[in-house]
Design a protein around this motif. Structure first.
Motif, PDB file in Angstrom:
ATOM      1  N   ASP A  32       0.968  -1.228  -0.345  1.00 44.90           N
ATOM      2  CA  ASP A  32      -0.064  -0.139   0.107  1.00 44.90           C
ATOM      3  C   ASP A  32       1.229   1.261   0.017  1.00 44.90           C
ATOM      4  O   ASP A  32       0.627   2.099  -0.345  1.00 44.90           O
ATOM      5  CB  ASP A  32      -1.034  -0.327   1.571  1.00 44.90           C
ATOM      6  CG  ASP A  32      -2.327  -0.810   1.014  1.00 44.90           C
ATOM      7  OD1 ASP A  32      -2.663  -0.847   0.212  1.00 44.90           O
ATOM      8  OD2 ASP A  32      -2.123  -1.551   2.361  1.00 44.90           O
ATOM      9  N   GLN A  36       0.991   3.969  -2.990  1.00 42.13           N
ATOM     10  CA  GLN A  36       1.092   5.668  -2.976  1.00 42.13           C
ATOM     11  C   GLN A  36       1.995   6.170  -3.536  1.00 42.13           C
ATOM     12  O   GLN A  36       0.973   7.277  -3.647  1.00 42.13           O
ATOM     13  CB  GLN A  36       0.412   5.630  -0.992  1.00 42.13           C
ATOM     14  CG  GLN A  36       0.125   6.784  -0.994  1.00 42.13           C
ATOM     15  CD  GLN A  36      -1.548   7.310  -1.559  1.00 42.13           C
ATOM     16  OE1 GLN A  36      -2.083   6.277  -1.793  1.00 42.13           O
ATOM     17  NE2 GLN A  36      -1.556   8.839  -1.350  1.00 42.13           N
ATOM     18  N   THR A  39       1.799   6.776  -6.770  1.00 40.96           N
ATOM     19  CA  THR A  39       0.350   8.080  -7.590  1.00 40.96           C
ATOM     20  C   THR A  39       1.132   9.024  -7.475  1.00 40.96           C
ATOM     21  O   THR A  39       0.920   9.923  -8.182  1.00 40.96           O
ATOM     22  CB  THR A  39      -0.671   7.005  -6.682  1.00 40.96           C
ATOM     23  OG1 THR A  39      -0.551   7.802  -5.116  1.00 40.96           O
ATOM     24  CG2 THR A  39      -1.291   5.911  -7.116  1.00 40.96           C
ATOM     25  N   GLU A  40       1.764   9.327  -6.365  1.00 38.94           N
ATOM     26  CA  GLU A  40       1.737  10.794  -5.872  1.00 38.94           C
ATOM     27  C   GLU A  40       3.658  11.031  -6.697  1.00 38.94           C
ATOM     28  O   GLU A  40       3.292  12.507  -7.221  1.00 38.94           O
ATOM     29  CB  GLU A  40       2.210  11.012  -4.390  1.00 38.94           C
ATOM     30  CG  GLU A  40       1.538  10.856  -3.211  1.00 38.94           C
ATOM     31  CD  GLU A  40       2.523  10.110  -1.810  1.00 38.94           C
ATOM     32  OE1 GLU A  40       3.482  10.440  -1.866  1.00 38.94           O
ATOM     33  OE2 GLU A  40       1.418  10.146  -1.065  1.00 38.94           O
ATOM     34  N   LYS A  52      -4.528   7.455  -9.788  1.00 37.95           N
ATOM     35  CA  LYS A  52      -4.557   6.105  -9.083  1.00 37.95           C
ATOM     36  C   LYS A  52      -4.474   5.163  -9.193  1.00 37.95           C
ATOM     37  O   LYS A  52      -3.687   4.889 -10.464  1.00 37.95           O
ATOM     38  CB  LYS A  52      -6.248   6.392  -8.587  1.00 37.95           C
ATOM     39  CG  LYS A  52      -6.618   6.027 -10.296  1.00 37.95           C
ATOM     40  CD  LYS A  52      -8.539   6.238  -9.954  1.00 37.95           C
ATOM     41  CE  LYS A  52      -9.095   6.054 -11.409  1.00 37.95           C
ATOM     42  NZ  LYS A  52      -9.258   6.895 -12.048  1.00 37.95           N
ATOM     43  N   ALA A  67      -4.585   2.859  -3.900  1.00 38.35           N
ATOM     44  CA  ALA A  67      -4.262   4.444  -3.085  1.00 38.35           C
ATOM     45  C   ALA A  67      -4.678   5.236  -4.831  1.00 38.35           C
ATOM     46  O   ALA A  67      -4.798   5.646  -5.726  1.00 38.35           O
ATOM     47  CB  ALA A  67      -2.278   4.174  -4.005  1.00 38.35           C
ATOM     48  N   VAL A  76     -10.100   6.681  -2.367  1.00 46.39           N
ATOM     49  CA  VAL A  76      -9.522   5.490  -1.727  1.00 46.39           C
ATOM     50  C   VAL A  76      -9.485   4.853  -0.700  1.00 46.39           C
ATOM     51  O   VAL A  76      -9.796   4.545   0.197  1.00 46.39           O
ATOM     52  CB  VAL A  76      -8.063   6.517  -1.303  1.00 46.39           C
ATOM     53  CG1 VAL A  76      -6.759   5.056  -1.691  1.00 46.39           C
ATOM     54  CG2 VAL A  76      -7.461   7.070  -2.465  1.00 46.39           C
TER      55      VAL A  76
END
Length: 381
Positions: A32, A36, A39-40, A52, A67, A76
């Motif tokens: 996870d 995340q 995606t950032e 996403k 995420a 999310v």
């Protein structure tokens, strides 16, 4: 890509971001967290508002938003998107091909998923996250502004997707390996428990035979055999009990203390002391060490004190890359011409020399009050 980005600087920045994530993907152990982070960084690298990571739920044939960045609450971890060919992400999943849609409002190939409509998404780009185990899901970048995603953006995103796929596969494999090792450890412990119980039965039978035998060499031999069996059983007892440590290893200090306590129980008129440093050793090496200590303490109990009472000391410590086992007493001492290499008439001494050979150990008998045996054993690498 928006027109205002200088192309070369933009692509170099993307490569730097991708390299940064590559290091994190190699080190990371939380799926996870990696999703995340991907995606950032993906949104940052493409100057996009939304990104996403979607996981394919096989049983439901839906894509779950695992995420993301830019999305409103309750997206999310809970929002789902259709995994069929009629959604951009579903098309990428089912065909394995990247999907660019720069004008979702005019798109005839796909419907606009509800969460994208609710957020005013106008353009999207999707790539497949997969590995040798198959398709995990889809990585998607979205934006509400006018602009154009290009084939070069696909290459950037596919780099993220490939790193994610590899990291997910690695973590799953490591998880399965940990489970297998845990199961193996449980099996080893169970086997050691059964071996210990079997040896305890043998020791009990030998003790029963000894009680029924007349005093003399036969009875003494049965008692000696019982203590040897109990010494081996002690190793397996430790293997069974020490389940939270390295499989196949025991704490030698704890083992020798238990062994000394057992020998004390069979010789209540003597005082058997043990001072042993904690040291992890393999069971294969602990057994001959325990047998040697067992023989030497048993000999001291039998022969050191004519009045059948006295002190016997057991020590174990590391010194100069060696493990030093020490068994000593304050009794009558060894004969002046004693040489362990020539003491072949004694079964106990033959056992000790054979066990020392197994361990590449050197046995010395320093002179002084009483008898003392010093066994130097090379430490395992």
């Amino acid at each position: 890509m928006s027109d205002h980005h200088p192309d070369l600087t933009y692509r170099l920045r993307q490569q730097a971001i991708l390299s940064e994530f590559g290091v994190e993907a190699l080190r990371g152990d939380d799926v996870d967290g990696l999703l995340q982070r991907a995606t950032e960084l993906c949104a940052e690298g493409m100057g996009a508002e939304f990104c996403k990571a979607l996981e394919h739920l096989h049983d439901e044939d839906m894509l779950l938003v695992r995420a993301g960045v830019g999305w409103g609450p309750n997206v999310v971890g809970s929002a789902r998107v259709g995994a069929d060919l009629a959604s951009p992400a579903g098309f990428a999943l089912k065909t394995g091909r990247p999907v660019i849609s720069n004008h979702l409002e005019n798109e005839a190939r796909f419907r606009t998923p509800q969460i994208m409509a609710e957020h005013g998404i106008r353009r999207a780009i999707n790539v497949l996250i997969e590995n040798r185990e198959g398709a995990f899901g889809v990585l998607e970048v979205d934006d509400t502004r006018e602009g154009m995603f290009t084939e070069a953006d696909i290459a950037f995103m596919q780099g993220f997707a490939n790193l994610l796929g590899g990291a997910i596969e690695r973590q799953r494999t490591e998880g399965l390996l940990r489970q297998a090792l845990t199961r193996q450890d449980l099996l080893v412990r169970e086997m050691s428990h059964r071996v210990k119980n079997s040896l305890a039965i043998v020791a009990s039978l030998l003790a029963l035979q000894a009680r029924n035998a007349d005093a003399g060499p036969v009875r003494d031999a049965l008692i000696d055999a019982r203590t040897r069996v109990e010494a081996i059983a002690g190793v397996h007892d430790q293997l069974w009990r020490q389940g939270d440590t390295t499989p196949g290893e025991i704490d030698l200090g704890q083992f020798l203390e238990t062994l000394a306590a057992n020998l004390q129980g069979s010789a209540p008129s003597h005082r058997i002391l043990c001072a042993a440093e904690p040291l992890r050793v393999s069971a294969d090496r602990a057994i001959p060490m325990g047998l040697m200590v067992n023989e030497l303490v048993t000999n001291a109990i039998k022969y050191a004190y004519p009045d059948r009472t006295g002190e016997v000391r057991v020590g174990a410590a590391c010194a100069g890359g060696m493990l030093v086992l020490d068994v000593s007493d304050d009794g009558v001492g060894l004969p002046a011409d004693f040489d362990i290499g020539r003491a072949s008439r004694s079964l106990g001494m033959r056992v000790i020399t054979n066990l020392a050979r197994q361990l590449d150990a050197r046995v010395a008998t320093p002179r002084g009050q009483g008898a003392r045996f010093r066994i130097e054993i090379p430490l395992e690498a």
